[in-house]
Design a protein around this motif. Structure first.
Motif, PDB file in Angstrom:
ATOM      1  N   SER A 259      48.505  56.256  98.022  1.00  0.00           N
ATOM      2  CA  SER A 259      48.381  55.155  98.974  1.00  0.00           C
ATOM      3  C   SER A 259      47.979  53.883  98.245  1.00  0.00           C
ATOM      4  O   SER A 259      47.248  53.927  97.246  1.00  0.00           O
ATOM      5  N   ASN A 260      48.444  52.754  98.747  1.00  0.00           N
ATOM      6  CA  ASN A 260      48.009  51.466  98.195  1.00  0.00           C
ATOM      7  C   ASN A 260      46.560  51.161  98.542  1.00  0.00           C
ATOM      8  O   ASN A 260      45.978  50.217  97.998  1.00  0.00           O
ATOM      9  N   PHE A 261      45.980  51.941  99.445  1.00  0.00           N
ATOM     10  CA  PHE A 261      44.572  51.768  99.798  1.00  0.00           C
ATOM     11  C   PHE A 261      43.656  52.573  98.882  1.00  0.00           C
ATOM     12  O   PHE A 261      42.440  52.579  99.079  1.00  0.00           O
ATOM     13  N   ASN A 262      44.222  53.262  97.908  1.00  0.00           N
ATOM     14  CA  ASN A 262      43.439  54.094  96.995  1.00  0.00           C
ATOM     15  C   ASN A 262      42.545  53.217  96.126  1.00  0.00           C
ATOM     16  O   ASN A 262      43.013  52.507  95.230  1.00  0.00           O
ATOM     17  N   LEU A 263      41.244  53.266  96.375  1.00  0.00           N
ATOM     18  CA  LEU A 263      40.299  52.373  95.686  1.00  0.00           C
ATOM     19  C   LEU A 263      40.247  52.635  94.187  1.00  0.00           C
ATOM     20  O   LEU A 263      39.969  51.729  93.394  1.00  0.00           O
ATOM     21  N   PHE A 264      40.508  53.878  93.763  1.00  0.00           N
ATOM     22  CA  PHE A 264      40.483  54.193  92.337  1.00  0.00           C
ATOM     23  C   PHE A 264      41.629  53.497  91.605  1.00  0.00           C
ATOM     24  O   PHE A 264      41.455  53.025  90.471  1.00  0.00           O
ATOM     25  N   LEU A 265      42.789  53.408  92.244  1.00  0.00           N
ATOM     26  CA  LEU A 265      43.933  52.746  91.624  1.00  0.00           C
ATOM     27  C   LEU A 265      43.695  51.237  91.515  1.00  0.00           C
ATOM     28  O   LEU A 265      44.076  50.610  90.519  1.00  0.00           O
ATOM     29  N   ILE A 266      43.065  50.668  92.524  1.00  0.00           N
ATOM     30  CA  ILE A 266      42.717  49.243  92.482  1.00  0.00           C
ATOM     31  C   ILE A 266      41.737  48.979  91.354  1.00  0.00           C
ATOM     32  O   ILE A 266      41.862  48.001  90.602  1.00  0.00           O
ATOM     33  N   LEU A 267      40.764  49.874  91.199  1.00  0.00           N
ATOM     34  CA  LEU A 267      39.762  49.746  90.134  1.00  0.00           C
ATOM     35  C   LEU A 267      40.435  49.833  88.761  1.00  0.00           C
ATOM     36  O   LEU A 267      40.137  49.034  87.861  1.00  0.00           O
ATOM     37  N   ILE A 268      41.359  50.778  88.595  1.00  0.00           N
ATOM     38  CA  ILE A 268      42.079  50.912  87.325  1.00  0.00           C
ATOM     39  C   ILE A 268      42.840  49.630  87.008  1.00  0.00           C
ATOM     40  O   ILE A 268      42.806  49.130  85.883  1.00  0.00           O
ATOM     41  N   ALA A 269      43.536  49.082  88.007  1.00  0.00           N
ATOM     42  CA  ALA A 269      44.343  47.878  87.793  1.00  0.00           C
ATOM     43  C   ALA A 269      43.476  46.697  87.367  1.00  0.00           C
ATOM     44  O   ALA A 269      43.832  45.953  86.441  1.00  0.00           O
ATOM     45  N   ILE A 270      42.346  46.511  88.030  1.00  0.00           N
ATOM     46  CA  ILE A 270      41.452  45.398  87.694  1.00  0.00           C
ATOM     47  C   ILE A 270      40.891  45.565  86.287  1.00  0.00           C
ATOM     48  O   ILE A 270      40.853  44.614  85.496  1.00  0.00           O
ATOM     49  N   ALA A 271      40.488  46.787  85.946  1.00  0.00           N
ATOM     50  CA  ALA A 271      39.941  47.048  84.613  1.00  0.00           C
ATOM     51  C   ALA A 271      41.010  46.907  83.537  1.00  0.00           C
ATOM     52  O   ALA A 271      40.759  46.335  82.469  1.00  0.00           O
ATOM     53  N   ALA A 272      42.204  47.411  83.817  1.00  0.00           N
ATOM     54  CA  ALA A 272      43.296  47.326  82.837  1.00  0.00           C
ATOM     55  C   ALA A 272      43.663  45.871  82.559  1.00  0.00           C
ATOM     56  O   ALA A 272      43.921  45.494  81.405  1.00  0.00           O
ATOM     57  N   PHE A 273      43.676  45.051  83.607  1.00  0.00           N
ATOM     58  CA  PHE A 273      43.982  43.636  83.406  1.00  0.00           C
ATOM     59  C   PHE A 273      42.879  42.972  82.581  1.00  0.00           C
ATOM     60  O   PHE A 273      43.162  42.128  81.721  1.00  0.00           O
ATOM     61  N   GLY A 274      41.626  43.343  82.844  1.00  0.00           N
ATOM     62  CA  GLY A 274      40.515  42.805  82.071  1.00  0.00           C
ATOM     63  C   GLY A 274      40.656  43.115  80.586  1.00  0.00           C
ATOM     64  O   GLY A 274      40.379  42.262  79.725  1.00  0.00           O
ATOM     65  N   LEU A 275      41.110  44.314  80.261  1.00  0.00           N
ATOM     66  CA  LEU A 275      41.317  44.697  78.864  1.00  0.00           C
ATOM     67  C   LEU A 275      42.534  43.980  78.278  1.00  0.00           C
ATOM     68  O   LEU A 275      42.501  43.536  77.124  1.00  0.00           O
ATOM     69  N   ALA A 276      43.590  43.855  79.082  1.00  0.00           N
ATOM     70  CA  ALA A 276      44.811  43.205  78.598  1.00  0.00           C
ATOM     71  C   ALA A 276      44.570  41.736  78.271  1.00  0.00           C
ATOM     72  O   ALA A 276      45.179  41.191  77.343  1.00  0.00           O
ATOM     73  N   ARG A 277      43.702  41.101  79.024  1.00  0.00           N
ATOM     74  CA  ARG A 277      43.381  39.685  78.779  1.00  0.00           C
ATOM     75  C   ARG A 277      42.794  39.470  77.386  1.00  0.00           C
ATOM     76  O   ARG A 277      42.940  38.397  76.799  1.00  0.00           O
ATOM     77  N   LYS A 278      42.148  40.490  76.855  1.00  0.00           N
ATOM     78  CA  LYS A 278      41.506  40.364  75.545  1.00  0.00           C
ATOM     79  C   LYS A 278      42.401  40.841  74.410  1.00  0.00           C
ATOM     80  O   LYS A 278      42.020  40.772  73.243  1.00  0.00           O
ATOM     81  N   ASN A 279      43.572  41.333  74.774  1.00  0.00           N
ATOM     82  CA  ASN A 279      44.521  41.819  73.768  1.00  0.00           C
ATOM     83  C   ASN A 279      45.442  40.660  73.381  1.00  0.00           C
ATOM     84  O   ASN A 279      46.524  40.487  73.934  1.00  0.00           O
ATOM     85  N   HIS A 280      45.003  39.878  72.434  1.00  0.00           N
ATOM     86  CA  HIS A 280      45.700  38.636  72.099  1.00  0.00           C
ATOM     87  C   HIS A 280      46.743  38.859  70.999  1.00  0.00           C
ATOM     88  O   HIS A 280      46.406  39.168  69.857  1.00  0.00           O
ATOM     89  N   PHE A 281      48.003  38.728  71.363  1.00  0.00           N
ATOM     90  CA  PHE A 281      49.089  38.703  70.393  1.00  0.00           C
ATOM     91  C   PHE A 281      50.296  38.061  71.064  1.00  0.00           C
ATOM     92  O   PHE A 281      50.333  37.923  72.284  1.00  0.00           O
TER      93      PHE A 281
END
Length: 382
Positions: A259-281
């Motif tokens: 489900s798109n309401f799955n809070l764990f998936l939302i948490l993963i997406a937010i955290a993954a974006f936070g990590l991707a922002r610091k991956n500079h290349f």
């Protein structure tokens, strides 16, 4: 020449987030391939290829497939969080962008309709109408929802700017409980729909960007959040499976949390974006593929391809090779489907999209002139 190349690279978009978008596309394609494998299809005469993934099982492959069905919602959230982050800096919506999206969606849908009619001779009347009006009928729901959300985001930004931190915190807390918390358990509370859910998550992302940047810039914090989200997303599926083996009422609930309401998936997406922002290349090829992500999405999930072609391919795989190595087949199928969609996307980008870009500008000017006449007439009314 060297100075020019250096200047071009300096202007190039950072590829860390773009790579995350490519990963999101891969996740979505895998999820859709699995969806075809496990979902009944009323438009085709055979169903021998189908696999039941709804019931509790001791089969590890089936359990893994159930987990992989969550990849689609996760990929969608990665795209939305990335979009939200940059939309928060906008003051207005681009009519050119919207019209270009609408026209590309329509052209690709009609092209596949024509090709399908040539190859099959006929299609379902319902699918024929849906193919003529792909956005109206939300054939690709994410894009229809985006076209509804995008024009209102500047007004949400004004609302965000007008709120104090305490007000903002109160709003996101209430919305998170109502539209993520309650509806994660059962998606029927407080009139749930994707637009309201997106607004809720948009405001959450805004709160992080305005008030939590120190924490959100921490690799350690994002890594912990990512692991917690992944553990929760997988753990709840395993727990549901174990309970389903013992409790009859839960025996057919293995896909309950897809489900798109799955809070764990939302948490993963937010955290993954936070990590991707610091991956500079910077990588031109990565950026180009990521730029085609919308076209890949439209093409690979075309309503006629997913209705007729994807089931047929599973039907062929099942009858020729069986499912002894099903897990491997899922990845081979997804890889082939993704590469085909990418190739068609690149071809469309280099050819037809150049025409649609010009046509969309003309349509936008024509609509704008008519709206100005309508607006002038309405403003004279007292």
């Amino acid at each position: 020449m060297e100075q020019k190349v250096f200047a071009d690279k300096s202007r190039m978009r950072d590829s860390g987030v773009e790579l995350l978008k490519i990963i999101a596309v891969i996740l979505i394609v895998i999820s859709h391939v699995v969806l075809t494998l496990i979902t009944e299809n009323e438009y085709i005469p055979y169903s021998d290829y189908l696999l039941d993934c709804t019931h509790a099982t001791t089969n590890v492959t089936v359990l893994l497939l159930a987990v992989m069905r969550h990849f689609g919602a996760l990929g969608n959230w990665i795209f939305f969080v990335a979009s939200a982050w940059f939309l928060l800096d906008n003051t207005k919506a681009s009519g050119k962008k919207m019209m270009g999206m609408l026209l590309d969606i329509w052209v690709i849908s009609v092209l596949f309709l024509g090709i399908t009619l040539l190859l099959r001779g006929e299609v379902s009347g319902k699918l024929f109408i849906f193919s003529l009006f792909p956005t109206l009928f939300a054939n690709n729901w994410y894009l229809t929802c985006y076209l509804l959300f995008y024009p209102i985001h500047p007004y949400l930004n004004r609302l965000i700017a007008a709120m104090t931190q305490k007000e903002h915190l109160k709003v996101v807390s209430v919305l998170a409980v109502l539209y993520i918390g309650f509806n994660f358990i059962e998606s029927r509370f407080f009139f749930p729909n994707m637009l309201l859910l997106w607004i809720s998550v948009y405001l959450i992302v805004a709160y992080i960007k305005r008030y939590c940047m120190k924490l959100y810039s921490s690799t350690k914090v994002n890594s912990i959040l990512l692991l917690c989200g992944a553990a929760g997303a997988v753990g709840i599926v395993i727990l549901t499976d174990l309970l389903g083996l013992k409790i009859a009422a839960l025996s057919d609930q293995l896909l309950r949390w897809v489900s798109n309401f799955n809070l764990f998936l939302i948490l993963i997406a937010i955290a993954a974006f936070g990590l991707a922002r610091k991956n500079h290349f910077k990588n031109k090829r990565v950026n180009h593929i990521a730029k085609c992500s919308m076209l890949i999405y439209i093409i690979h999930e075309n309503i006629l391809l997913r209705t007729y072609t994807r089931p047929y391919l599973w039907h062929c795989i099942f009858n020729r090779y069986g499912y002894a190595h099903l897990f491997l087949w899922v990845f081979l199928y997804a890889a082939g489907w993704l590469l085909a969609a990418l190739a068609l996307s690149l071809l469309y980008e280099k050819s037809i999209q150049k025409i649609t870009a010009r046509v969309s500008e003309k349509i936008l000017k024509w609509m704008g002139s008519w709206y100005q006449k309508y607006e002038a007439a309405m403003l004279k009314l007292h």
